[in-house]
Scaffold this motif. Sequence first.
Motif, PDB file in Angstrom:
ATOM      1  N   LEU A 249       0.837  -1.207   0.000  1.00 37.37           N
ATOM      2  CA  LEU A 249       0.000   0.000   0.000  1.00 37.37           C
ATOM      3  C   LEU A 249       0.865   1.247   0.000  1.00 37.37           C
ATOM      4  O   LEU A 249       0.481   2.284  -0.548  1.00 37.37           O
ATOM      5  N   GLU A 253       0.814   4.141  -2.885  1.00 35.29           N
ATOM      6  CA  GLU A 253       0.722   5.576  -2.636  1.00 35.29           C
ATOM      7  C   GLU A 253       1.774   6.365  -3.400  1.00 35.29           C
ATOM      8  O   GLU A 253       1.605   7.546  -3.676  1.00 35.29           O
ATOM      9  N   LYS A 271      -8.519  -3.494  -2.394  1.00 36.28           N
ATOM     10  CA  LYS A 271      -7.464  -2.481  -2.320  1.00 36.28           C
ATOM     11  C   LYS A 271      -6.790  -2.251  -3.665  1.00 36.28           C
ATOM     12  O   LYS A 271      -5.895  -1.430  -3.785  1.00 36.28           O
TER      13      LYS A 271
ATOM     14  N   ASP B   9      -7.507   5.479   8.153  1.00 37.79           N
ATOM     15  CA  ASP B   9      -7.347   5.736   6.729  1.00 37.79           C
ATOM     16  C   ASP B   9      -7.998   4.586   5.949  1.00 37.79           C
ATOM     17  O   ASP B   9      -7.448   3.483   5.880  1.00 37.79           O
ATOM     18  N   ALA B  10      -9.155   4.846   5.373  1.00 46.27           N
ATOM     19  CA  ALA B  10      -9.914   3.775   4.710  1.00 46.27           C
ATOM     20  C   ALA B  10      -9.199   3.226   3.479  1.00 46.27           C
ATOM     21  O   ALA B  10      -9.474   2.124   3.035  1.00 46.27           O
ATOM     22  N   GLU B  11      -8.290   4.010   2.918  1.00 50.14           N
ATOM     23  CA  GLU B  11      -7.532   3.500   1.776  1.00 50.14           C
ATOM     24  C   GLU B  11      -6.521   2.441   2.216  1.00 50.14           C
ATOM     25  O   GLU B  11      -5.974   1.711   1.398  1.00 50.14           O
ATOM     26  N   ARG B  12      -6.233   2.414   3.496  1.00 50.15           N
ATOM     27  CA  ARG B  12      -5.244   1.453   3.983  1.00 50.15           C
ATOM     28  C   ARG B  12      -5.848   0.329   4.812  1.00 50.15           C
ATOM     29  O   ARG B  12      -5.257  -0.730   4.920  1.00 50.15           O
ATOM     30  N   CYS B  13      -6.988   0.583   5.436  1.00 50.15           N
ATOM     31  CA  CYS B  13      -7.534  -0.441   6.335  1.00 50.15           C
ATOM     32  C   CYS B  13      -7.918  -1.679   5.546  1.00 50.15           C
ATOM     33  O   CYS B  13      -8.650  -1.601   4.563  1.00 50.15           O
ATOM     34  N   ARG B  49     -14.844  -0.819   1.608  1.00 54.13           N
ATOM     35  CA  ARG B  49     -13.887  -0.079   2.431  1.00 54.13           C
ATOM     36  C   ARG B  49     -14.205  -0.347   3.897  1.00 54.13           C
ATOM     37  O   ARG B  49     -15.363  -0.554   4.259  1.00 54.13           O
TER      38      ARG B  49
END
Lengths: 969, 223
Positions: A249, A253, A271, B9-13, B49
Amino acid sequence: MLLTRKTDSAGTPGSRLYRAMGARIATMDRRAFLKRSGLVAGAGAFASQLPYGTMGKAQAADEANVKTEVHRTVCTHCSVGCSIDAVVENGVWTRQEPVFDSPLNLGAHCAKGASIREHGHGELRLKTPMKLVNGKYQKITWDQAINELGDKLIAIRKESGPDAVFWVGSSKHSNEQAYLLRKFVSYFGSNNCDHQARICHSTTVAGVANTWGYGAMTNSYNDMQNTKCALYIGSNAAEAHPVSLLHMLHAKETGAKMVVVDPRFTRTAAKADYYVRIRSGTDVAFIFGMLYHIFKNNWQDDKYIHDRVYGMDKVKEDVMAKWSPDKVQEVTGIPEAEVYRVAEMMAKNRPSTIVWCMGQTQHSTGNAFVRASCILQLALGNVGVSGGGTNIFRGHDNVQGATDVGPNPDSLPGYYGVAQGSWKHFAAVWGVDYDWILKQFASQAMMEKPGMTVSRWIDGVLEKNELIDQDSNLRAIVYWGHAPNSQTRGKEMVEAMKKLDVIAIIDPYPSATAAMAAMVRKDNVYLLPAATQLETSGSVTASNRSVQWRERVIRPLFDSQTDHAIMYAFAKKFGWGPEFIKNYEMWKPDGDAKWEEPTPESVLREINRSTWTIGYTGQSPERLKLHMKNQHTFDVKSLRAQGGPCDGDYYGLPWPCYGTPEIKHPGSPNLYDQSKNMMHGGGCFRANFGVERDGVNLLAEDGSYPKDCEITTGYPEFDHVLMKKLGWWDELTDAEKKAAEGKNWKTDLSGGIQRVTMKHGAHPWGNAKARAVVWNFPDGIPQHREPLYSPRPDLVAKYPTHDDKKAFWRLPTLYKTVQDTNVKDKVSEKYPLILTSGRLVEYEGGGDETRSNRWLAELQQENFVEINPVDANDRGVRNGEYVWVKTPTGAQIKVKAMVTDRVGKGTTFIPFHFAGWWMGRDMLEFYPEGSAPIVRGEAVNTATTYGYDSVTMMQETKTTLCQVEKLTA
Amino acid sequence: MARMKFLCDAERCIECNSCVTACKQEHEIPWGVNRRRVVTINDGVPGERSISVACMHCSDAPCMAVCPVDCFYKSEDGVVLHDKDLCIGCGYCFYACPFGAPQFPQTGAFGVRGKMDKCTFCAGGPEPDRSAAEFQKYGRNRLAEGKLPACAEMCSTKALLGGDGDMIANIYRDRVTHRGKGGEVWGWATAYKLPAGGTPGAQPGAPGAAPPAAPPPAGGTKS
C-alpha cells in the motif's frame, strides 16, 4: 456553543475527579509521539525507541518487586516474520509490545500477531501425555508414553520395515527442529516424512527451482516498495499475509499499480486498482493470454530473453497458436479487453512483480501454473530486478525453512536429494558411517527412493498392497505439528485412521487429529504435549528467506517438552541417542524440571556446515542474534544495514548466504540480480541442467554476468576440475585443498570453492539461462488442463488431464480415469457449483491453535460458505441460515450461508481453518477434556475430492465441485 | 499540549482486526465487549472499504454533555475518560454517542454492576496511573508509560493512526498528496458533496478500478 455543560468541572477542588487528575498522565510531546507512532518509513527514525532488552523495566511503585524481562521473538503464524517484544513478569507473559525497529513489520501486526500473547496462557493446550483407552483420552506419564509408543513403533518397524511408519513433520518447527526431524526419520530408516510445504507451495518449489535455480520467493515483501505494478494472482494477501500490505500500500501511494486476479473479490481486490474475476483453475490460459498480447505488441524484453532465457521462442509459438483472445475467454471467462489491460499494466509499468500463493499452487496442474507465472516475468525481463521478481508468499512462519532443511520425502536438508552421494555427504556431516545409515533402511533402493507425501498418506494405508511401491502399507502415523483438516478427502482419512495400528500426535494442542481418531477408534492413539516456538529458541526463515532468531519467551507450559527434547527421548528409546546428538552441545534449559536437549545454536552450526547448496552456511547463530539486536540499523526498502555492527548485511542474511560465516557474505535480498557483486548479494541463474540442449546454449550469453565477475559470459557450476582449469585452485589454503579435492561447490565442506569463486566475482553454481521450457516435467511448456472435477465437461475433451500414473511417490495416482468418470457420470450436473477454499485473517492453518485463542475466536465463531445471491435464491437459501454443502465424495458438511457478490455466480468458497464438527455433528466429546478449541465447525476438507499435481503430489483444493442445499429437518 | 485523536485511513484499512485483538489483549477485555470494532461498507463488492471505530474522544463530547452523574472528564491531552465509581450504567451516553462507543458489560472486572466501558485511548482512569486498581477497571495506561494506544501501534498497514491530532493530520495530508486523491468513502463524500449517483471508490464498468485523478508526485518515501 458547546454541548458539554461543565467544561471546568474536572478542576473543581475537592471533587473525586480533581483528586484523580492530580495523579494524571505524563503527557506526550511531539518527540515522544514520533517515537511511538511508527508512521515514518525509515527504521532509522525509531532509533530512539527504548533500547532492546530494557523496555518494561521501569515499573510503577506497586510493581516494584516484579522481575521483568523482555524477550524478542518472532510471530509464529505466517511467513512475514513480524518481531514481537514479549514482556515477562515473574515468568508469566504479561504483555507484548510492537517492535518498530523490525524492518519487516515496523511494529505492525494482524489480528493473530496482535494477540499472540494468549499462547503464554494456553488454557486449552494439551497439558499432559494422554492415551486413548476405550474411546476416552486418559492422562499418562511421559515415561509411559515414550515406552509404550516407542515399543509399538519398534515392533512395527521389526515386523513390516521402517517404511511402515509415516512421520508428518511441521512447518512450525524451527529450522533446527525441522533439520533434526529429517535426521531422526533417516536414522529410523525411512524417507516417509513430509510437512505442510507439500500442500502449500510444493508446486512452486519444484516449478520455480526447475525454471531458474531456487524454489523460493525471489525478492521480498519490502522490495515490493520498489515495484511499479504488482499482479496478485492466487493470493489474498490482505487476509493471509496482512502485514505484507504495509509495503504494497505504501508502493501504491507512490504510484504503483495493483492488480488482483481471483475467482473472489477478496479484501486484497478491494485495495487494488484493477480486479479481474477468473474461473478457478484456469491460470495458465489467463497468463498465456497476457503473453499473447505481450508478444503481439512486442512488449517483451528481447535482450534479456536472448541473454538469460532458454526456450522462450517455443513458448511464444505455443502461446500464439493456442491462446488467442477468444480461446482465453472460452476457458477463463475473461474478455479480451480485461486481459489486454492487465498485460499492458504489467508491461508498461516496469519493474513489475507477480504475487502468488495457494490459488496457483493447490491444483492438479499447479506446477504448470507457477511456471507460466515465471515465464511471464522472464518475458518482461522482471526477474533478478529490484521491484520485479516472483514474490511467492509462503504460508506458515517457517514453511520456507522447513522446506529448505526439514523433513522432505525426496530430499535431505538443503535440497541434496536422496541419492547415494547425498547420503555420504550427510554421513560425513553427522559424523556417522554411511553404512550405519544404510543398515537402518530396508534396502539401498528404499533409501534412494522418495517417500510418500502427506497429501497421500491415507492411500499409503488404504491402497491395495500390491499396487504400492514399498513392502508394507503404512501401519502407524505420527502427526508432529500438523493439522489433519488441511488435507483433502477427510472422509477417507477417518477410514485410514480406523485401519492404522497406532496414531501419535505430538503437538501443543490435541488438534483435530485427536478428535477424529477418537471418533473412529477405541485405543492406540497417543497424544504428547509439545512446547510452542515461544517456549524455546531457534531460527526461523521468513518468506523472503531472511533468517531470524527467536529468544525463548517463557518456559514450556504444563507438562510439555520441546520438540527437539522429544526427538532425543525417542532417539534414545530407539537405540541411537548418541549418533543423533553427536555434534551438539546438550543442556537442560530448565534444570531438572524439563528434559535435556541439544542447544539450537549447536544444531544451527551443523546446518551451517552442511547446506552449501542453498547458502544456509553463513548464518551463524552469532550473526543472527546480532541482527535481532540491531534491527534499527537496516533500511526498510533495501533491507541493508547502513553502518553499525551489521554494516552492509541484508536483514536476516536472506539465503543464499554463501561461504562460511567468517567470509561475511551479506545474504541475497533479490535472487539472480546481476546488478550486484556476488559478495554484495548479487547472482545469476543456476547452471543445473547441462550446458546445451539440442545444440542450443543453456549458459548465459556473452556480456551477461553478475557485476564485477571476472568471467564475462556463461559458465557451468564450479568443481575442483574447473577451479584447476581456471588456475584458481592455488588460491585455496592447504586445508581447503584437502577438503575440496574431488568435490564441487555443494560438497566441499571447507567452503573454499565458494570463497575463491566469489572472490573472482563468480557464482559457484555457474551462470546459465532460466528455462521457459522445463523438458523434464510432464508439460515442458505449461498447458491448460481442466481440473479432474471440472465444471466444464465440454472443455475436458479439448483440455484433458494427464494419463494415470503408476508408482508415483510410491503410489498409483489417477488423472484421466477420474476425469473421464466424472464426465460420463455427469458429476457437474449433480454438483454444479465450483467449491474453492482459502484463509481468514483471524485463523491460521488447520486452526486448532487460533480457534483456541479467545481473542481471535470471538471474531469468527462459525464456518460459512460464500454463495452468490443468484445461486442462493435459485436454491431457496437465505443469508445466515445453515445449509448442507454436498460433494461428489458423498460427504456433506453443515455451514452457514453467506450470500454475497464476493463470489461470482457458479462459485462457492469455504474457509479451511475449521474442524471439530463432523458432517453436522459436534465432536466435542472426542477431544481430551478441557482441550477442545473454543470455536469448532465443519472442515471443508471433510468434503473435498481427489486430485494431485503431476510433479509434486500437491492436493487439489482450489477447484472441485459441490451442491448447496437448504437444510431440511 | 497534544490533543489526542484517532484517524482511520480507509484506503489502507484491510479489515484485519489487529486493532481489535491488540485492544482486547492489552486490556484483558472479556468476550463480548468491544471497545473497538472494524466497520465495513460495500462488503464483497467494488467500493468495499473498512474503518476501525472506537471512542473518537470528541473535543465537545456528547456523552459528557448528557451524563446525569457527570462521570466523564477530559485529560489534559483531550482524552475523554470516565469514572466507573460514579457511573450508574444508565446508558444515556449510548444514546448520545454517534459511534456506538459505550459498552455495557454485565460481568467481570469491567462490568461490575453493569458500568459503562469504552475506549480510554489507553489512558486508564481516575485511579493513580498504572495502579492495579486502574488496570482492573480501565485497563492499561499506556500514555502514562509514554506509549500510544495499542490498536494504532499494532495496525497492520498503519491505517489506524492515534496520537496528537496535528501530527496525524500531517501524516494523512502527506498520504493524500501522494495519492492525488482524498478519502473517497468516509468524510469527503459528505463534506464535499460528490455528484448524486456517483459511487465513491468504484468506476462504472471496471470493478475496483479507480485510477488516481492526477499523476502522483514522483519519489517520496513517507509511509
